[in-house]
Motif scaffolding. Structure first.
Motif, PDB file in Angstrom:
ATOM      1  N   VAL A 247      37.231  37.477  41.551  1.00  0.00           N
ATOM      2  CA  VAL A 247      38.773  37.249  41.749  1.00  0.00           C
ATOM      3  C   VAL A 247      39.262  36.166  42.825  1.00  0.00           C
TER       4      VAL A 247
ATOM      5  N   LYS B  52      40.320  41.046  46.387  1.00  0.00           N
ATOM      6  CA  LYS B  52      39.369  42.201  46.225  1.00  0.00           C
ATOM      7  C   LYS B  52      40.217  43.491  46.411  1.00  0.00           C
TER       8      LYS B  52
ATOM      9  N   ALA C  15      41.211  43.664  42.723  1.00  0.00           N
ATOM     10  CA  ALA C  15      40.324  44.064  41.953  1.00  0.00           C
ATOM     11  C   ALA C  15      39.833  45.381  42.169  1.00  0.00           C
TER      12      ALA C  15
ATOM     13  N   ALA D 127      37.531  46.608  38.787  1.00  0.00           N
ATOM     14  CA  ALA D 127      36.549  45.524  38.709  1.00  0.00           C
ATOM     15  C   ALA D 127      35.485  45.774  39.652  1.00  0.00           C
TER      16      ALA D 127
END
Lengths: 109, 513
Positions: free
Chosen positions: B219, B240, B243, B248
């Motif tokens: 990402v 992050k 995400a 994710a």
């Protein structure tokens, strides 16, 4: 015209004398060009900067005006300004600049 | 190796009227320097309702309910026009109201810095539980709420930033450190807004396109804020953090910064990472900026029109390996404003537009749509900044005239054919090229366009480290389906047999056969 540029114009004029200074503008439209031209001739219309109440009456031209265009290398002009000449409303800029010069300029040559 | 593709996109707006007053820098600066100003008195009379924001034509375009070209059917100004039947949900995303977003800020907060009062918490819990993309697990993070006495204590004694809804304090964002300016309540507020609006964009991308979040490898977050503490002001990493909340679990990520140009930088980086085979699925994502809310409010109030910068923007785009269908990202046809390019408009447009076209032996008119700085002119014109997309189209056309690819009379009409009216909120990085990616994916699939160029520009000089500005561009192209990635590739056995055959040929030459 931002305050820093007003100070620069003022300093240069004090150093070299108003008769030896020419201001070249590059603003994107007539109204902004007129305001900047007014600032270096009749003084800062917003009364915010160093040129508030200072009537320098300098020679001032926009970069798309024939007076400037005629003084510079054709190829360089074409490279640097040719494209914007097509984009900008050149006629209204010229009208605005002329009216400010005739009203407030001290060097009508 | 095959090109990467732009597979899907998500776009969100968040209507935040109270944040204009309390978090937009034009207003916070005015409160400090001129607390009794006429502007601050007038401003509350110029705020739009949520319903007005939803039915505003440019906002309906942003969330994908209308095509950008359809804005031409609405005479400007647009602030007094309505899209009849305009809805909160669009094909590409949604327009979220402020109360639900405040709830989402709480959900996005993992350090227990957002405190919301009990009644607001209960109200927002009920609203968010009806939201199709907000899970029960997320709702649970709202907890039970706090006593107002405690919230007032944080605000009055511990420098917490109040959170307002409809003019009332409903909670606060606490500072994350007693003396660290990078962790004060103001910065944490801004950063949680980026994270929450980034998350909302991310989950719209995932859910609307049936993407398995676990398939995402990387990402890239590309907004304009920085998170970190006093020892690393821009340490990161929004990517992050987003995400994580988006589920994710197999992704890592990083933040890319470049003022308004960052999203296009991120798009190129994502395409390169996928094309090179480092990752298969990369998401670029950005949240919105509270600081820019009401940025041109003074001009809007002076002209007696609504304060139109009343929404946060967010977006997310998935870049994947070639699926044979989605538009390809031509990483070989990229434009760059370099250190040596110079600042004349001619040099800038050459570097961003015609340099990549020349490399691909294409003409200006070979690109069906240019997505430049897609700022909504309804916002910028009353503020004296003109129509930004239109000026860009005129410059591209004028360069075309100089290159003898266009006639001079085409300069005025070029934008209508190869451009679009601007629709994006003036949130810095949000309007910069990327708002069109979602619309473009659909137009490519429907065979309406063959090529589009995404152009991002950024005012680096605002950071005072250089006088330069910046820009990058990339060409998107219709996928012919011929270059779909082979899942297996050439097997080891096949390579061995090819080498063996070459050796046999070589040996037979030596033997003079």
């Amino acid at each position: 015209m931002d305050l820093e540029n007003q100070q620069r114009v003022k300093d240069l004029t004090e150093k070299h004398g108003a008769e030896n200074v020419v201001v070249i503008l590059g603003a994107a439209e007539a109204e902004a060009s007129g305001l900047a031209a007014e600032t270096v001739t009749a003084g800062d219309p917003t009364f915010a900067g160093p040129l508030a109440g200072v009537q320098l009456g300098l020679r001032v031209y926009h970069a798309v005006e024939p007076e400037f265009k005629g003084e510079v290398n054709e190829e360089v002009f074409d490279d640097q300004i040719g494209m914007m000449e097509m984009v900008l409303d050149v006629d209204s800029i010229i009208d605005e600049m002329k009216s400010i010069r005739s009203e407030h300029g001290k060097f009508n040559d | 190796m095959s090109y990467a593709v732009a597979k899907a996109a998500g776009y969100v707006l968040v209507h935040t009227p109270d944040m204009i007053l309390h978090n937009g820098t034009t207003q916070t600066v005015e409160k400090r320097s001129n607390p009794n100003s006429e502007y601050l008195k007038q401003l509350p009379n110029h705020l739009r309702s949520y319903e007005e924001v939803v039915s505003y034509p440019p906002n309906q375009v942003y969330i994908g309910s209308m095509k950008p070209e359809e804005l031409q059917n609405y005479e400007m100004p647009w602030y007094d026009k309505k899209v009849e039947g305009g809805k909160r949900e669009g094909k590409l995303g949604e327009i979220m109201p402020q109360d639900e977003f405040i709830g989402l800020m709480k959900i996005s907060d993992v350090f227990d810095l957002v405190k919301l009062n009990t009644s607001f918490t209960n109200m927002v819990k009920e609203k968010l539980s009806k939201h199709p993309l907000i899970t029960e697990q997320m709702i649970a993070k709202l907890k039970e709420g706090e006593e107002m006495n405690d919230i007032n204590k944080y605000i009055n004694e511990q420098d917490a930033e109040p959170i307002y809804n409809n003019g009332d304090v409903v909670g606060c964002v606490k500072r994350a450190h007693e003396v660290d300016v990078n962790l004060n309540a103001h910065v944490i507020f801004e950063n949680l807004v980026v994270k929450a609006s980034g998350v909302l964009s991310f989950i719209h991308l995932i859910n609307k396109n049936n993407i398995d979040p676990e398939s995402i490898d990387y990402v890239i977050e590309c907004s304009e804020e920085a998170c970190g503490d006093m020892n690393q002001r821009g340490g990161g990493n929004f990517a992050k953090a987003i995400a994580e909340l988006g589920g994710a679990i197999n992704a890592t990520g990083s933040d890319t910064r470049g003022f308004c140009a960052a999203p296009t930088h991120a798009l190129i980086q994502a395409a390169a990472l996928v094309k090179s085979g480092v990752y298969e699925n990369v998401v670029i994502v950005a949240g919105g900026a509270t600081a820019k809310l009401g940025m041109n409010g003074k001009d809007h109030v002076k002209k007696e029109i609504p304060v139109l910068e009343d929404v946060l923007g967010g977006f997310a785009v998935l870049v994947s390996k070639n699926d044979g269908e989605s538009p390809i990202l031509r990483t070989d046809l990229v434009g760059r404003h370099t250190v040596g390019t110079g600042s004349s408009p001619q040099a800038v447009i050459t570097s961003l537009i015609t340099a990549p076209l020349d490399k691909g032996e294409l003409k200006i008119t070979d690109v069906d749509k240019y997505s430049v700085e897609m700022q909504n002119p309804d916002v910028t014109k009353p503020a004296g900044a003109g129509d930004v997309p239109e000026s860009n189209y005129k410059m591209i056309a004028a360069l075309g005239v100089k290159r003898k690819e266009l006639e001079r009379k085409d300069v005025a009409t070029f934008g209508k054919e190869h451009g679009m009216p601007g629709w994006a909120p003036t949130q810095g990085h949000i309007p910069s090229g990327v708002p069109y990616v979602g619309h473009a994916i659909e137009s490519f699939r429907n065979n309406e366009i063959q090529r589009a160029m995404i152009v991002g520009k950024g005012s680096l000089f605002l950071g005072r480290m250089t006088n330069l500005f910046d820009g990058v561009s990339i060409l998107m192209e219709k996928n012919t389906g011929n270059e779909k990635v082979q899942t297996e590739g050439v097997s080891e056995q096949e390579v061995k047999s090819m080498v063996a055959e070459a050796m046999r040929d070589f040996a037979s030459h030596l033997l003079g056969k």
